[in-house]
Design an enzyme around this catalytic site. Structure first.
Site, short mmCIF file in Angstrom:
data_model
loop_
_atom_site.label_atom_id
_atom_site.label_comp_id
_atom_site.label_asym_id
_atom_site.label_seq_id
_atom_site.Cartn_x
_atom_site.Cartn_y
_atom_site.Cartn_z
N GLU A 177 -2.98 -5.96 -1.88
CA GLU A 177 -2.44 -4.88 -2.48
C GLU A 177 -0.72 -5.45 -2.62
O GLU A 177 -0.77 -5.52 -4.17
CB GLU A 177 -1.94 -3.90 -1.65
CG GLU A 177 -3.80 -2.84 -2.25
CD GLU A 177 -5.09 -3.01 -0.99
OE1 GLU A 177 -4.35 -4.05 -0.44
OE2 GLU A 177 -5.98 -2.84 -1.33
N HIS A 189 -8.31 7.49 3.59
CA HIS A 189 -8.74 8.38 1.91
C HIS A 189 -8.13 9.36 1.12
O HIS A 189 -9.37 9.66 -0.36
CB HIS A 189 -10.51 8.01 1.80
CG HIS A 189 -10.61 6.21 2.11
ND1 HIS A 189 -10.78 6.15 3.53
CD2 HIS A 189 -11.13 5.42 1.09
CE1 HIS A 189 -10.91 4.75 3.33
NE2 HIS A 189 -11.19 4.42 2.33
#
Lengths: 319, 481
Positions: free
Chosen positions: A55, A124
């Site tokens: 990322e 998450h």
């Protein structure tokens, strides 16, 4: 909603060949939430780039490409993964236009689903809007309906500023009829959801639906709440918000962010700074508990704001 | 088994350097003491672990004229003078920065490039204007080599409005859009993904937008140090660049030190060039104190990238003559002294050995064991002493500017007086840059909010319904945003 986002991407990519998409599984897989389904077949593997799991580096790559004239849309498969890209988002995305003396612009869109889902576990289920809000040079918007999702995505792509677009995991399957003709939503404006007289309820993203559910109950009880979806998390649309406060004199903020340092906290101080004289009651802010989101369903429901709490809060404010 | 994992022999495993085809023979495991003695006599060695990698000296300096001339002439006169002028500009500019810093004209963290000029000049002078350079906080000389005027860089360092970044970036954030200098980054490793993005954009322009220069792809060169090579962004970008065959060159300026952390103490395998092939790209090690060698490698890497053959990792062995920054006391790298202290340790160790063995009667127990102990003591002494005393003088003798000057004169490419006039010209340029920076105005308050957003609507809508940037106080820098 995922189709609305997809339509926006397709329209913008057809209009402007410098618009490209980068992220994990956006290409051949079609996107984890189907937002980029079919785009790789339409536009090719370079314009819809499947990245390795890195990322920080591919966000930085998007920034470098933006500096050299492209308009990347970087997807974080889950917003939480963008924590790994925080270095690039803060130092380069937010600050580079300034430290270069205005020489390079970074017209990048960073988007992804965040928020508390259905028992996805703590990592998450993160809300990054509070983490990013201090970064100077960044704009943040949160979409909540298919209509504003498409409009905000198009506006974000067309903006010369770096924009972080917050989507929500549980809203991707929302359905709504949206216009065929082209439209864009203003990045800096809030959305009036339900005009009212008694109290201003400020909310965004998924909590909008909890608020509207609570509003039904409230209307039955005789209250008339004004519901505003702030949409622009940074900067705040103080005009729409202010006009509402000047009318109702009571404010309730309902958000999914953590209580500490959340969007609600910033919004509260902005309102106090600007509209103190118009308030008849202290501003109430309902936020998520300062707790890592538990897996168990009962506990997870207890960490976010539920409609019953919203009803109780309005009753308290309107006493 | 534990014993085999940690033997001294493995610790001293030789490093085979590759530069221009030279290959040092591997040292046999038991030969450490004799090669140490050889190195002492040669007087040029330092840390045993890197001895062979760093013993690659320039053909030019070694006076190997036959070999140098047999290949195509390394440089033409014009090229040589261009290289010389650029390196002198870098050196004189950085020396002036040090002066100005201590006189209180510039502040904060200032990182000087003295000694590393060959890397900047060797690579950047081979690039076109459309090619991009991405650097770190040690970026003044990269900016100068890329063509940013000295006066813009100096004004930026002074924090004046006429600086290349309007005074908003400072020493660590040099940017120039017309020269395609994409920064200037304060955190190490941060610029590598940006460079990868610029290379990606070049490939995109070629393949999607069908725009390309006649020479091929626009190339990006990313400069960074040895410390950065232990950072995740480095490895992630090596992977992506090779995966998509991006036109980028990763140039490691290995000056052996990351502030006070020695490269050898921080890195499990200190040979950085080897990490290129691990990702499928060529990894090259070059003597970064020799601008001609750097240029040879640069040519090959840049041409490769332009043709679309993908990235290259180049490790340049180089050295910074000054500390990490102007605030660094630089106490871990002691300046060179004569060999008296070393020979003192040698004799002290010898005496200690003789006394101890005599006292304990070890002589009878095994000469071999005692000798091994003696050698270990000597090694320890040499590691400490040589590491601290020889490094600076070793590299000072390999000053890239002196080397090129010698080459130019010996090859009759120019006369001493021509070189002197270049030096004088550069001194005038740098003096003028300081005068310009001194005379330039400080940024006014009105500049404060201007470049936060490319589109200032990003400051949002105020309570009165107007965009905050439309407030007249916005242009004065005093608006509430």
């Amino acid at each position: 909603m995922f189709e609305a986002l997809r339509e926006a991407l397709i329209e913008e990519m057809k209009l402007d060949p410098t618009v490209c998409v980068m992220g994990e599984d956006v290409g051949h897989y079609g996107g984890s939430y189907k937002v980029t389904k079919g785009l790789a077949e339409m536009f090719g593997d370079l314009r819809v780039l499947d990245t390795p799991i890195a990322e920080n580096s591919f966000t930085g790559m998007g920034i470098g490409a933006a500096m050299k004239g492209l308009r990347p849309v970087v997807e974080g498969m889950n917003m939480g993964f963008l924590l790994l890209a925080y270095n690039q988002i803060s130092n380069n995305c937010g600050m580079l236009h300034y430290t270069s003396g205005g020489q390079f612009k970074i017209p990048i869109v960073i988007r992804g689903p965040g928020g508390v889902g259905r028992q996805l576990g703590a990592e998450h289920s993160q809300r990054l809007e509070s983490y990013f809000q201090s970064i100077p040079g960044l704009q943040m918007v949160a979409c909540s309906t298919p209509y504003n999702a498409k409009g905000l995505m198009k506006a974000a792509i067309r903006s010369e500023n770096p924009v972080v677009l917050f989507e929500h995991v549980l809203l991707y399957n929302m359905k709504e009829k949206i216009p065929d003709e082209e439209y864009i939503c203003c990045l800096e404006e809030a959305e009036m959801v339900r005009p009212g007289e008694h109290v201003t309820i400020l909310t965004y993203s998924r909590m909008r639906y909890h608020v509207m559910q609570a509003a039904k109950t409230l209307v039955n009880k005789g209250y008339d709440p004004e519901v505003i979806d702030i949409r622009s998390l940074k900067p705040f649309d103080l005009h729409t918000i202010g006009n509402s406060i000047k009318k109702t004199h009571r404010v309730l903020i309902v958000e999914e962010c953590m209580r500490t340092g959340g969007i609600g906290a910033s919004l509260r101080s902005a309102i106090i700074d600007n509209f103190w004289d118009y308030l008849d009651a202290p501003i109430m802010c309902l936020s998520s508990q300062d707790v890592p989101t538990p897996y168990a369903a009962t506990l997870e429901d207890a960490t976010v704001v539920q409609p019953a709490q919203i009803v109780a809060a309005v009753e308290q404010i309107c006493q | 088994m534990a014993a085999t994992s940690f033997t001294a022999a493995k610790f001293l495993a030789p490093v085979a350097a590759r530069s221009g085809g030279e290959r040092a023979p591997p040292l046999p495991a038991g030969a450490s003491s004799s090669s140490f003695a050889r190195a002492m006599r040669r007087g040029g060695a330092h840390h045993p672990r890197l001895r062979t990698a760093l013993a690659v000296s320039s053909d030019v300096l070694a006076g190997n004229k036959a070999q140098a001339a047999a290949a195509n002439p390394a440089v033409t006169r014009e090229e040589a003078l261009e290289l010389y002028e650029d390196m002198v500009l870098g050196r004189v500019f950085e020396d002036m920065c040090a002066q100005m810093y201590y006189r209180g004209k510039m502040f904060g963290f200032v990182h000087l490039y003295n000694g590393q000029e060959a890397v900047s000049t060797g690579f950047i002078k081979y690039l076109n204007q459309a090619d991009c350079v991405v650097s770190t906080y040690r970026d003044h000389v990269h900016a100068l080599s890329k063509g940013v005027p000295a006066r813009s860089v100096m004004a930026e360092l002074f924090g004046k409005a006429t600086g290349c970044c309007r005074g908003q970036g400072g020493s660590m954030h040099m940017f120039s859009a017309p020269h395609n200098l994409l920064g200037g980054f304060a955190f190490i490793g941060e610029g590598i993904p940006v460079a990868t993005g610029a290379a990606f954009a070049a490939k995109y322009r070629h393949e999607v937008l069908k725009q390309s220069g006649p020479d091929g792809l626009d190339v990006t060169v990313a400069f960074f140090g040895d410390g950065t090579c232990n950072n995740g962004q480095f490895f992630e970008c090596l992977n992506m660049a090779q995966l998509w065959k991006l036109p980028i060159i990763f140039v490691v300026e290995n000056n052996l030190w990351a502030i006070g952390m020695s490269h050898l103490r921080a890195t499990s395998d200190p040979e950085i060039f080897k990490k290129g092939p691990a990702f499928g790209m060529p990894g090259v090690h070059v003597d970064g104190m020799d601008v001609l060698k750097v240029r040879e490698v640069a040519k090959e890497a840049i041409d490769r990238a332009r043709r679309g053959e993908g990235p290259t990792l180049v490790e340049c062995e180089t050295y910074r003559f000054r500390g990490h920054s102007l605030a660094d006391p630089d106490e871990l790298r002691k300046p060179g002294k004569d060999y008296f202290p070393v020979s003192f340790y040698f004799f002290a160790s010898l005496v200690k050995f003789l006394v101890l063995t005599r006292l304990s009667g070890e002589m009878e127990n095994g000469i071999k064991a005692s000798l091994a102990k003696f050698v270990a003591m000597l090694k320890m002494a040499s590691n400490i002493v040589l590491m601290k005393t020889d490094e600076k003088s070793h590299y000072a003798a390999r000053d890239p500017i002196t080397a090129l000057k010698k080459y130019i004169i010996e090859e009759n490419l120019a006369t001493e007086s021509e070189l002197k006039s270049i030096e004088k010209k550069i001194e005038d340029v740098v003096e003028e840059a300081v005068e310009f920076a001194d005379a330039s105005p400080h940024p006014p308050r009105s500049q404060l909010l201007e470049n936060v957003f490319a589109d200032p609507k990003g400051f949002g809508i105020g309570p009165d319904g107007k965009y905050r940037c439309e407030d007249p106080k916005f242009t004065q820098g005093t608006a509430q945003v």
